[in-house]
Motif scaffolding. Structure first.
Motif, PDB file in Angstrom:
ATOM      1  N   MET A   1       0.835  -1.187   0.000  1.00 49.77           N
ATOM      2  CA  MET A   1       0.000   0.000   0.000  1.00 49.77           C
ATOM      3  C   MET A   1       0.877   1.248   0.000  1.00 49.77           C
ATOM      4  O   MET A   1       2.086   1.188   0.174  1.00 49.77           O
ATOM      5  CB  MET A   1      -0.904   0.027   1.245  1.00 49.77           C
ATOM      6  N   ALA A   2       0.261   2.399  -0.168  1.00 51.63           N
ATOM      7  CA  ALA A   2       0.999   3.659  -0.159  1.00 51.63           C
ATOM      8  C   ALA A   2       1.560   3.927   1.229  1.00 51.63           C
ATOM      9  O   ALA A   2       0.950   3.620   2.239  1.00 51.63           O
ATOM     10  CB  ALA A   2       0.076   4.794  -0.578  1.00 51.63           C
ATOM     11  N   THR A   3       2.752   4.494   1.269  1.00 49.49           N
ATOM     12  CA  THR A   3       3.366   4.816   2.537  1.00 49.49           C
ATOM     13  C   THR A   3       3.840   6.259   2.524  1.00 49.49           C
ATOM     14  O   THR A   3       4.156   6.813   1.484  1.00 49.49           O
ATOM     15  CB  THR A   3       4.568   3.912   2.835  1.00 49.49           C
ATOM     16  N   VAL A   4       3.902   6.848   3.718  1.00 53.34           N
ATOM     17  CA  VAL A   4       4.400   8.212   3.871  1.00 53.34           C
ATOM     18  C   VAL A   4       5.853   8.133   4.311  1.00 53.34           C
ATOM     19  O   VAL A   4       6.173   7.415   5.262  1.00 53.34           O
ATOM     20  CB  VAL A   4       3.580   8.983   4.924  1.00 53.34           C
ATOM     21  N   PRO A   5       6.780   8.853   3.649  1.00 62.95           N
ATOM     22  CA  PRO A   5       8.177   8.839   4.078  1.00 62.95           C
ATOM     23  C   PRO A   5       8.335   9.589   5.385  1.00 62.95           C
ATOM     24  O   PRO A   5       8.453  10.809   5.416  1.00 62.95           O
ATOM     25  CB  PRO A   5       8.908   9.537   2.928  1.00 62.95           C
ATOM     26  N   LEU A   6       8.329   8.873   6.494  1.00 66.14           N
ATOM     27  CA  LEU A   6       8.376   9.487   7.811  1.00 66.14           C
ATOM     28  C   LEU A   6       9.791   9.921   8.160  1.00 66.14           C
ATOM     29  O   LEU A   6      10.762   9.421   7.601  1.00 66.14           O
ATOM     30  CB  LEU A   6       7.886   8.477   8.855  1.00 66.14           C
ATOM     31  N   PRO A   7       9.930  10.849   9.117  1.00 66.49           N
ATOM     32  CA  PRO A   7      11.260  11.180   9.616  1.00 66.49           C
ATOM     33  C   PRO A   7      11.955   9.932  10.160  1.00 66.49           C
ATOM     34  O   PRO A   7      11.292   8.982  10.592  1.00 66.49           O
ATOM     35  CB  PRO A   7      10.964  12.193  10.735  1.00 66.49           C
ATOM     36  N   ALA A   8      13.283   9.937  10.139  1.00 69.83           N
ATOM     37  CA  ALA A   8      14.031   8.748  10.536  1.00 69.83           C
ATOM     38  C   ALA A   8      13.686   8.301  11.956  1.00 69.83           C
ATOM     39  O   ALA A   8      13.669   7.105  12.256  1.00 69.83           O
ATOM     40  CB  ALA A   8      15.529   9.020  10.412  1.00 69.83           C
ATOM     41  N   ALA A   9      13.429   9.268  12.835  1.00 66.60           N
ATOM     42  CA  ALA A   9      13.149   8.943  14.231  1.00 66.60           C
ATOM     43  C   ALA A   9      11.656   9.008  14.544  1.00 66.60           C
ATOM     44  O   ALA A   9      11.258   9.374  15.643  1.00 66.60           O
ATOM     45  CB  ALA A   9      13.914   9.894  15.146  1.00 66.60           C
ATOM     46  N   ALA A  10      10.830   8.656  13.568  1.00 64.85           N
ATOM     47  CA  ALA A  10       9.379   8.731  13.767  1.00 64.85           C
ATOM     48  C   ALA A  10       8.942   7.793  14.884  1.00 64.85           C
ATOM     49  O   ALA A  10       9.412   6.657  14.988  1.00 64.85           O
ATOM     50  CB  ALA A  10       8.660   8.361  12.474  1.00 64.85           C
ATOM     51  N   ALA A  11       8.059   8.284  15.741  1.00 62.27           N
ATOM     52  CA  ALA A  11       7.576   7.483  16.861  1.00 62.27           C
ATOM     53  C   ALA A  11       6.741   6.315  16.355  1.00 62.27           C
ATOM     54  O   ALA A  11       5.991   6.455  15.391  1.00 62.27           O
ATOM     55  CB  ALA A  11       6.745   8.358  17.791  1.00 62.27           C
ATOM     56  N   PRO A  12       6.833   5.153  17.014  1.00 61.23           N
ATOM     57  CA  PRO A  12       6.002   4.009  16.604  1.00 61.23           C
ATOM     58  C   PRO A  12       4.518   4.329  16.626  1.00 61.23           C
ATOM     59  O   PRO A  12       3.757   3.830  15.795  1.00 61.23           O
ATOM     60  CB  PRO A  12       6.362   2.940  17.646  1.00 61.23           C
ATOM     61  N   SER A  13       4.076   5.163  17.570  1.00 59.38           N
ATOM     62  CA  SER A  13       2.662   5.514  17.645  1.00 59.38           C
ATOM     63  C   SER A  13       2.213   6.254  16.392  1.00 59.38           C
ATOM     64  O   SER A  13       1.103   6.045  15.896  1.00 59.38           O
ATOM     65  CB  SER A  13       2.388   6.374  18.886  1.00 59.38           C
ATOM     66  N   LEU A  14       3.087   7.114  15.855  1.00 63.94           N
ATOM     67  CA  LEU A  14       2.744   7.840  14.633  1.00 63.94           C
ATOM     68  C   LEU A  14       2.706   6.888  13.449  1.00 63.94           C
ATOM     69  O   LEU A  14       1.817   6.984  12.598  1.00 63.94           O
ATOM     70  CB  LEU A  14       3.764   8.958  14.390  1.00 63.94           C
ATOM     71  N   ARG A  15       3.645   5.950  13.383  1.00 65.83           N
ATOM     72  CA  ARG A  15       3.649   4.980  12.294  1.00 65.83           C
ATOM     73  C   ARG A  15       2.369   4.147  12.301  1.00 65.83           C
ATOM     74  O   ARG A  15       1.765   3.910  11.255  1.00 65.83           O
ATOM     75  CB  ARG A  15       4.874   4.063  12.405  1.00 65.83           C
TER      76      ARG A  15
ATOM     77  N   GLY B   1      -2.225   5.476  -8.990  1.00 62.14           N
ATOM     78  CA  GLY B   1      -1.603   6.142  -7.857  1.00 62.14           C
ATOM     79  C   GLY B   1      -1.369   5.203  -6.692  1.00 62.14           C
ATOM     80  O   GLY B   1      -0.308   5.224  -6.058  1.00 62.14           O
ATOM     81  N   LEU B   2      -2.365   4.354  -6.381  1.00 63.93           N
ATOM     82  CA  LEU B   2      -2.197   3.390  -5.299  1.00 63.93           C
ATOM     83  C   LEU B   2      -1.047   2.435  -5.593  1.00 63.93           C
ATOM     84  O   LEU B   2      -0.248   2.105  -4.707  1.00 63.93           O
ATOM     85  CB  LEU B   2      -3.499   2.616  -5.086  1.00 63.93           C
ATOM     86  N   LEU B   3      -0.963   1.986  -6.844  1.00 63.69           N
ATOM     87  CA  LEU B   3       0.133   1.089  -7.220  1.00 63.69           C
ATOM     88  C   LEU B   3       1.473   1.811  -7.167  1.00 63.69           C
ATOM     89  O   LEU B   3       2.484   1.254  -6.721  1.00 63.69           O
ATOM     90  CB  LEU B   3      -0.103   0.539  -8.629  1.00 63.69           C
ATOM     91  N   GLN B   4       1.481   3.060  -7.622  1.00 64.22           N
ATOM     92  CA  GLN B   4       2.735   3.812  -7.709  1.00 64.22           C
ATOM     93  C   GLN B   4       3.353   4.069  -6.342  1.00 64.22           C
ATOM     94  O   GLN B   4       4.570   4.128  -6.207  1.00 64.22           O
ATOM     95  CB  GLN B   4       2.497   5.144  -8.435  1.00 64.22           C
ATOM     96  N   LEU B   5       2.529   4.198  -5.329  1.00 64.38           N
ATOM     97  CA  LEU B   5       3.033   4.492  -3.997  1.00 64.38           C
ATOM     98  C   LEU B   5       3.297   3.231  -3.179  1.00 64.38           C
ATOM     99  O   LEU B   5       3.570   3.320  -1.986  1.00 64.38           O
ATOM    100  CB  LEU B   5       2.047   5.395  -3.255  1.00 64.38           C
ATOM    101  N   SER B   6       3.218   2.069  -3.827  1.00 67.22           N
ATOM    102  CA  SER B   6       3.477   0.812  -3.139  1.00 67.22           C
ATOM    103  C   SER B   6       4.982   0.543  -3.077  1.00 67.22           C
ATOM    104  O   SER B   6       5.642   0.430  -4.116  1.00 67.22           O
ATOM    105  CB  SER B   6       2.793  -0.343  -3.883  1.00 67.22           C
ATOM    106  N   PRO B   7       5.556   0.418  -1.883  1.00 65.21           N
ATOM    107  CA  PRO B   7       6.998   0.148  -1.789  1.00 65.21           C
ATOM    108  C   PRO B   7       7.374  -1.209  -2.361  1.00 65.21           C
ATOM    109  O   PRO B   7       8.484  -1.395  -2.861  1.00 65.21           O
ATOM    110  CB  PRO B   7       7.268   0.236  -0.284  1.00 65.21           C
ATOM    111  N   ARG B   8       6.459  -2.180  -2.285  1.00 64.17           N
ATOM    112  CA  ARG B   8       6.763  -3.510  -2.829  1.00 64.17           C
ATOM    113  C   ARG B   8       6.893  -3.468  -4.342  1.00 64.17           C
ATOM    114  O   ARG B   8       7.757  -4.135  -4.916  1.00 64.17           O
ATOM    115  CB  ARG B   8       5.667  -4.497  -2.421  1.00 64.17           C
ATOM    116  N   LEU B   9       6.025  -2.681  -4.987  1.00 64.75           N
ATOM    117  CA  LEU B   9       6.118  -2.562  -6.441  1.00 64.75           C
ATOM    118  C   LEU B   9       7.435  -1.896  -6.830  1.00 64.75           C
ATOM    119  O   LEU B   9       8.099  -2.325  -7.786  1.00 64.75           O
ATOM    120  CB  LEU B   9       4.938  -1.756  -6.979  1.00 64.75           C
ATOM    121  N   ARG B  10       7.818  -0.850  -6.110  1.00 65.77           N
ATOM    122  CA  ARG B  10       9.076  -0.175  -6.411  1.00 65.77           C
ATOM    123  C   ARG B  10      10.266  -1.119  -6.265  1.00 65.77           C
ATOM    124  O   ARG B  10      11.201  -1.095  -7.070  1.00 65.77           O
ATOM    125  CB  ARG B  10       9.278   1.033  -5.481  1.00 65.77           C
TER     126      ARG B  10
END
Length: 265
Positions: free
Chosen positions: A1-15, A87-96
Motif C-alpha cells: 500500500m501507499a506509505t508516507v516517508p516518515l522522519p528517521a526517528a518517527a515514533a512508533p505511535s505515529l507509524r 496512484g495506489l500502485l505507484q506508492l506501493s513500496p513492494r512494487l518499487r
C-alpha cells in the motif's frame, strides 16, 4: 500500500496511526474506483451518455446536444479511474522494490493522466461551464494547478535521481489528485456526524461545502507537510490526530459507500 516517508526517528505511535488511516483510505479509494467504473464506463463504451444522469453525482455529467462536452467528461472520468488505481500502485513500496520497470512505466502513465485530467477539468469548468459557483470553480482550478505543479516537480526530482524528493512530490500529487475523493468523504462525514449526530441545521452543509471545496485539497497536503516535519512531542500529538482522522474517514467512507457508491457496484 501507499506509505508516507516518515522522519528517521518517527515514533512508533505515529507509524501505527498513519498505517491505520492508510488502510482505511485504500479501501475507500477502491470502493470509489469501483463506483466510477460501474457507473461511468459502460456509457462511455456504448455512447449512451444519458445514463450518467441516472444516479451520478457529478455536475453536468450529461448535457443533451453537447457531444464534445459529454465525451470530454467521459474521458475525464476514465482518467480519474486510471489515476486512482495507478496512484495506489505507484506508492506501493513492494512494487518499487520488486518491479522497478513497472513502477517507472506506471509513473509515466500517472503523470500523463494527471496532466490530461487537470487540463480537461479546467476545460469542463471554464469552457463548458460545469460548476456550481465561482468559489467551487476557483477551488477546482487551485486543485488542478497544484496537480500540474506536483507532477512536474516529481518528474524533475526523479530525473535528478533525488528519489526521496521524488517520493515526497509524488505523494503530494496523489493527495491532490484524490481531492475529489476527499471532498465526497468529508461531505458525507459532515452530514452523518455534524447534521445527523450533532443536529446541526441542514443549511450548514452549504457553508461546509464552500470551505471544504478548498479544504479537500489543502488539508491533506497540510497534514502531509506536518508529518514530514514533526519531531518529538509533535509526533505524538500528530498520531492522535491521525487516529481521529481515521475514525472520521471511516465514517465518511461508510456513508458514501452505502448511500452513493454501493448501489452502482
Amino acid at each position: 500500500m501507499a506509505t508516507v516517508p516518515l522522519p528517521a526517528a518517527a515514533a512508533p505511535s505515529l507509524r501505527r496511526a498513519i498505517m491505520a488511516w492508510g488502510w482505511i483510505a485504500v479501501v475507500g479509494q477502491l470502493l470509489f474506483l469501483g463506483y466510477i467504473i460501474a457507473l461511468y464506463a459502460p456509457p462511455l463504451v456504448t455512447g449512451d451518455f444519458i445514463r450518467w444522469s441516472r444516479g451520478g453525482h457529478a455536475i453536468d455529467a450529461y448535457v443533451p446536444g453537447d457531444r464534445t462536452g459529454n465525451i470530454q467528461f467521459g474521458l475525464h472520468i476514465l482518467l480519474a479511474a486510471i489515476l486512482t488505481l495507478g496512484g495506489l500502485l505507484q506508492l506501493s513500496p513492494r512494487l518499487r522494490a520488486r518491479l522497478p520497470a513497472v513502477h517507472r512505466w506506471n509513473g509515466r502513465l500517472f503523470v500523463v493522466a494527471a496532466i490530461l485530467a487537470s487540463l480537461g477539468g479546467l476545460w469542463l469548468v471554464w469552457v463548458r461551464g460545469s460548476r456550481l459557483n465561482m468559489a467551487s470553480a476557483t477551488a477546482i482550478t487551485l486543485n488542478a494547478a497544484l496537480i500540474l505543479a506536483f507532477v512536474i516537480l516529481a518528474v524533475a526530482a526523479a530525473r535528478r535521481r533525488d528519489f526521496a524528493g521524488h517520493r515526497r512530490w509524488a505523494l503530494r500529487a496523489f493527495l491532490a489528485v484524490s481531492g475529489v475523493w476527499f471532498l465526497r468523504v468529508g461531505m458525507m462525514a459532515f452530514a452523518l456526524i455534524g447534521i445527523g449526530l450533532l443536529g446541526l441545521p441542514k443549511q450548514s452543509a452549504q457553508a461546509f461545502f464552500a470551505v471544504w471545496s478548498f479544504g479537500s485539497t489543502l488539508v491533506p497536503l497540510l497534514l502531509l507537510e506536518l508529518t514530514f516535519r514533526a519531531t518529538g512531542g509533535a509526533q505524538r500529538a500528530l498520531s492522535y490526530g491521525f487516529w481521529l482522522l481515521s475514525a472520521l474517514t471511516a465514517v465518511g467512507i461508510a456513508g458514501a459507500a452505502a448511500l452513493m457508491w454501493w448501489p452502482h457496484l
